[in-house]
Motif scaffolding. Structure first.
Motif, PDB file in Angstrom:
ATOM      1  N   ASP A 153       0.821  -1.209   0.000  1.00 21.47           N
ATOM      2  CA  ASP A 153       0.000   0.000   0.000  1.00 21.47           C
ATOM      3  C   ASP A 153       0.859   1.266   0.000  1.00 21.47           C
ATOM      4  OD1 ASP A 153      -2.185  -1.627  -0.051  1.00 21.47           O
ATOM      5  OD2 ASP A 153      -2.636  -1.450   2.084  1.00 21.47           O
ATOM      6  N   LYS A 154       2.002   1.222   0.700  1.00 23.89           N
ATOM      7  CA  LYS A 154       2.919   2.362   0.668  1.00 23.89           C
ATOM      8  C   LYS A 154       3.437   2.577  -0.743  1.00 23.89           C
ATOM      9  CE  LYS A 154       5.969   1.078   3.728  1.00 23.89           C
ATOM     10  NZ  LYS A 154       7.149   1.117   4.617  1.00 23.89           N
ATOM     11  N   LEU A 155       3.815   1.492  -1.402  1.00 32.49           N
ATOM     12  CA  LEU A 155       4.350   1.582  -2.756  1.00 32.49           C
ATOM     13  C   LEU A 155       3.316   2.182  -3.703  1.00 32.49           C
ATOM     14  CD1 LEU A 155       6.777   0.785  -4.619  1.00 32.49           C
ATOM     15  CD2 LEU A 155       5.539  -1.327  -5.093  1.00 32.49           C
ATOM     16  N   TRP A 205       2.995   5.965  -3.040  1.00 34.35           N
ATOM     17  CA  TRP A 205       4.159   6.698  -3.583  1.00 34.35           C
ATOM     18  C   TRP A 205       4.067   6.787  -5.100  1.00 34.35           C
ATOM     19  CZ3 TRP A 205       7.812   3.288  -0.232  1.00 34.35           C
ATOM     20  CH2 TRP A 205       7.938   3.852   1.053  1.00 34.35           C
ATOM     21  N   LYS A 206       3.752   5.665  -5.724  1.00 37.01           N
ATOM     22  CA  LYS A 206       3.665   5.629  -7.188  1.00 37.01           C
ATOM     23  C   LYS A 206       2.638   6.618  -7.705  1.00 37.01           C
ATOM     24  CE  LYS A 206       0.942   2.830  -8.933  1.00 37.01           C
ATOM     25  NZ  LYS A 206      -0.487   2.874  -9.351  1.00 37.01           N
ATOM     26  N   ASP A 207       1.455   6.615  -7.112  1.00 36.70           N
ATOM     27  CA  ASP A 207       0.385   7.523  -7.553  1.00 36.70           C
ATOM     28  C   ASP A 207       0.801   8.981  -7.392  1.00 36.70           C
ATOM     29  OD1 ASP A 207      -1.199   5.377  -8.193  1.00 36.70           O
ATOM     30  OD2 ASP A 207      -2.414   5.473  -6.367  1.00 36.70           O
ATOM     31  N   ALA A 208       1.442   9.280  -6.268  1.00 40.10           N
ATOM     32  CA  ALA A 208       1.826  10.667  -5.997  1.00 40.10           C
ATOM     33  C   ALA A 208       2.924  11.131  -6.958  1.00 40.10           C
ATOM     34  CB  ALA A 208       2.299  10.798  -4.545  1.00 40.10           C
ATOM     35  N   LEU A 222       9.962   7.497  -1.769  1.00 41.19           N
ATOM     36  CA  LEU A 222      10.180   6.373  -2.671  1.00 41.19           C
ATOM     37  C   LEU A 222      11.660   6.206  -2.972  1.00 41.19           C
ATOM     38  CD1 LEU A 222       9.211   4.122  -4.555  1.00 41.19           C
ATOM     39  CD2 LEU A 222       8.780   5.857  -6.309  1.00 41.19           C
ATOM     40  N   PHE A 223      12.346   7.315  -3.207  1.00 38.95           N
ATOM     41  CA  PHE A 223      13.790   7.269  -3.455  1.00 38.95           C
ATOM     42  C   PHE A 223      14.519   6.655  -2.253  1.00 38.95           C
ATOM     43  CE2 PHE A 223      18.089   8.953  -3.590  1.00 38.95           C
ATOM     44  CZ  PHE A 223      18.440   8.794  -4.934  1.00 38.95           C
ATOM     45  N   VAL A 282       8.511   0.954 -11.364  1.00 39.54           N
ATOM     46  CA  VAL A 282       7.412   1.398 -10.507  1.00 39.54           C
ATOM     47  C   VAL A 282       6.465   2.345 -11.244  1.00 39.54           C
ATOM     48  CG1 VAL A 282       6.834   2.749  -8.439  1.00 39.54           C
ATOM     49  CG2 VAL A 282       8.687   1.066  -8.354  1.00 39.54           C
ATOM     50  N   LEU A 283       7.034   3.331 -11.953  1.00 40.66           N
ATOM     51  CA  LEU A 283       6.213   4.391 -12.527  1.00 40.66           C
ATOM     52  C   LEU A 283       5.584   3.997 -13.858  1.00 40.66           C
ATOM     53  CD1 LEU A 283       8.393   7.533 -11.721  1.00 40.66           C
ATOM     54  CD2 LEU A 283       6.648   6.407 -10.335  1.00 40.66           C
TER      55      LEU A 283
END
Length: 392
Positions: free
Chosen positions: A158-160, A163-166, A187-188, A230-231
């Motif tokens: 859920d954290k991933l 971060w991805k969406d943001a 994320l970095f 990820v992106l």
């Protein structure tokens, strides 16, 4: 026919339109037809869109003329997004290093784990009689796959996703001035910690293997690959899962056909990717003057390759606007083409196959919830349903 807001003709003689006036939200056929009808080259939001098959395929296969590196430099990526933001001959080295890790043979070792995760997610919704496929299945599953490949805890899913969406929302803005960069930094930091941990404690995961042996990647290269994964990798599979189940929900006969003959799932998936490519417009920048459709595009012209249009341009019996279920795998450009063809195509196919097969095993005949009208966000750089409420 869609009414297009044509702004005018630019200095090169290219028609310019407003992307928002293309009817893509509910009907990609109408939008693709309308854009194609404007001409072989169309200026949209500062990018020259190539709409004809022969021009798009030439561009995909000619990186010395149509540079992916220049395009990503222009888009302002702070990291080298390995390998998509690198042109041959350097790109060839990276593909040679990375390809073995994303081959069907290499991925087969994770098949049981990824199947089990798909079953768990689908079982969780099956008993409810309804769900939003995008939220409940299509978003979480690709994120778990990434964590599995990298040997990271599934509890971080859920954290991933957050971060991805943001970070994707940040990348869609013309400037980051005044924006909250916290998610990008988090994320970095997360990926940096994972890389450092794997250097000290290597395992069987892909992240560890990329750091060892001949042609091992350095930390910056691994970070760039990870960000790309990820992106770009997560949202594209999310989109494809949504579109696959959307088409099945509208076609009970096709549901029955695939339940009776699961081997045809691979044919269905391939055609969904053809019809609904998650990356419909692939960015490039010209390195030299090139004539397209009678228009001379100067060097350093930003262009986008409209693979969504050429996949359904009616040039042959399998480039139609409908799913083609003739038992054969037909060529398409939903994964791009040429040297920059999608590195993760085999992984995407595996994920889609697992989800669709397990869904059809566990969910009876299903349909779109009454009153719902699934749509994509538009304008956007990615085709993806914003939601898909189903019931059974």
């Amino acid at each position: 026919m869609t009414v297009i807001d044509q702004i005018g003709i630019d200095a090169l003689g290219v028609p310019e339109i407003d992307m928002a006036s293309l009817d893509m939200r509910f009907d990609r056929k109408a939008g693709c037809d309308a854009l194609r009808d404007v001409g072989p080259v169309v200026l949209v939001n500062g990018w020259y869109h190539l709409t004809r098959r022969e021009d798009v395929l030439h561009a995909l296969r000619t990186p010395e003329v149509y540079s992916s590196k220049k395009a990503f430099d222009m888009l302002g990526s702070p990291l080298p997004l390995v390998p998509i933001s690198i042109d041959p001959p350097d790109h060839t080295r990276y593909r040679k290093i990375l390809q073995p890790f994303f081959s069907p043979n290499a991925l087969s070792g994770m098949l049981d784990s990824l199947r089990g995760q798909a079953i768990d997610i689908i079982d969780n919704v099956a008993a409810k009689g309804e769900c939003d496929v995008v939220t409940d299945v299509a978003v979480p599953y690709p994120s778990q796959v990434f964590l599995t490949l990298y040997g990271l805890p599934l509890a971080d899913r859920d954290k991933l996703v957050a971060w991805k969406d943001a970070v994707i929302e940040l990348s869609d803005k013309p400037t980051t001035e005044g924006a909250d960069l916290t998610p990008a930094l988090e994320l970095f930091g997360y990926l940096t910690e994972a890389i450092n941990h794997r250097r000290e404690n290597p395992g069987p995961d892909i992240l560890s293997q990329l750091m060892t042996g001949d042609g091992a990647l350095n930390d910056a290269e691994i970070m760039g690959l990870s960000y790309l994964f990820v992106l770009a990798g997560l949202d594209t599979v999310t989109a494809a899962i949504g579109f696959a189940l959307w088409r099945l929900a509208r076609n009970p006969e096709l549901q029955a056909q695939l339940r009776a003959d699961p081997e045809q799932v691979k044919v269905f998936i391939e055609d969904v990717i053809r019809l609904e490519p998650a990356a419909p417009f692939m960015p490039r920048v010209t390195t030299t003057p090139i004539t397209v459709g009678g228009i001379v595009l100067p060097a350093d012209t930003p262009v986008k390759l409209c693979v969504a249009l050429v996949n359904r341009d009616g040039s042959d019996d399998t480039s139609t606007d409908d799913v083609v279920m003739d038992g054969k795998l037909h060529r398409h450009w939903g994964f791009g083409g040429g040297p920059h063809r999608c590195l993760g195509s085999h992984l995407a196919r595996m994920e889609l196959t697992l989800v669709i097969k397990q869904w059809l095993k566990r969910i009876p005949e299903f349909e779109i919830q009454p009153g719902a009208n699934p749509q994509i966000e538009w304008p956007a750089n990615v085709y993806a349903l914003t939601g898909l409420p189903l019931r059974w």
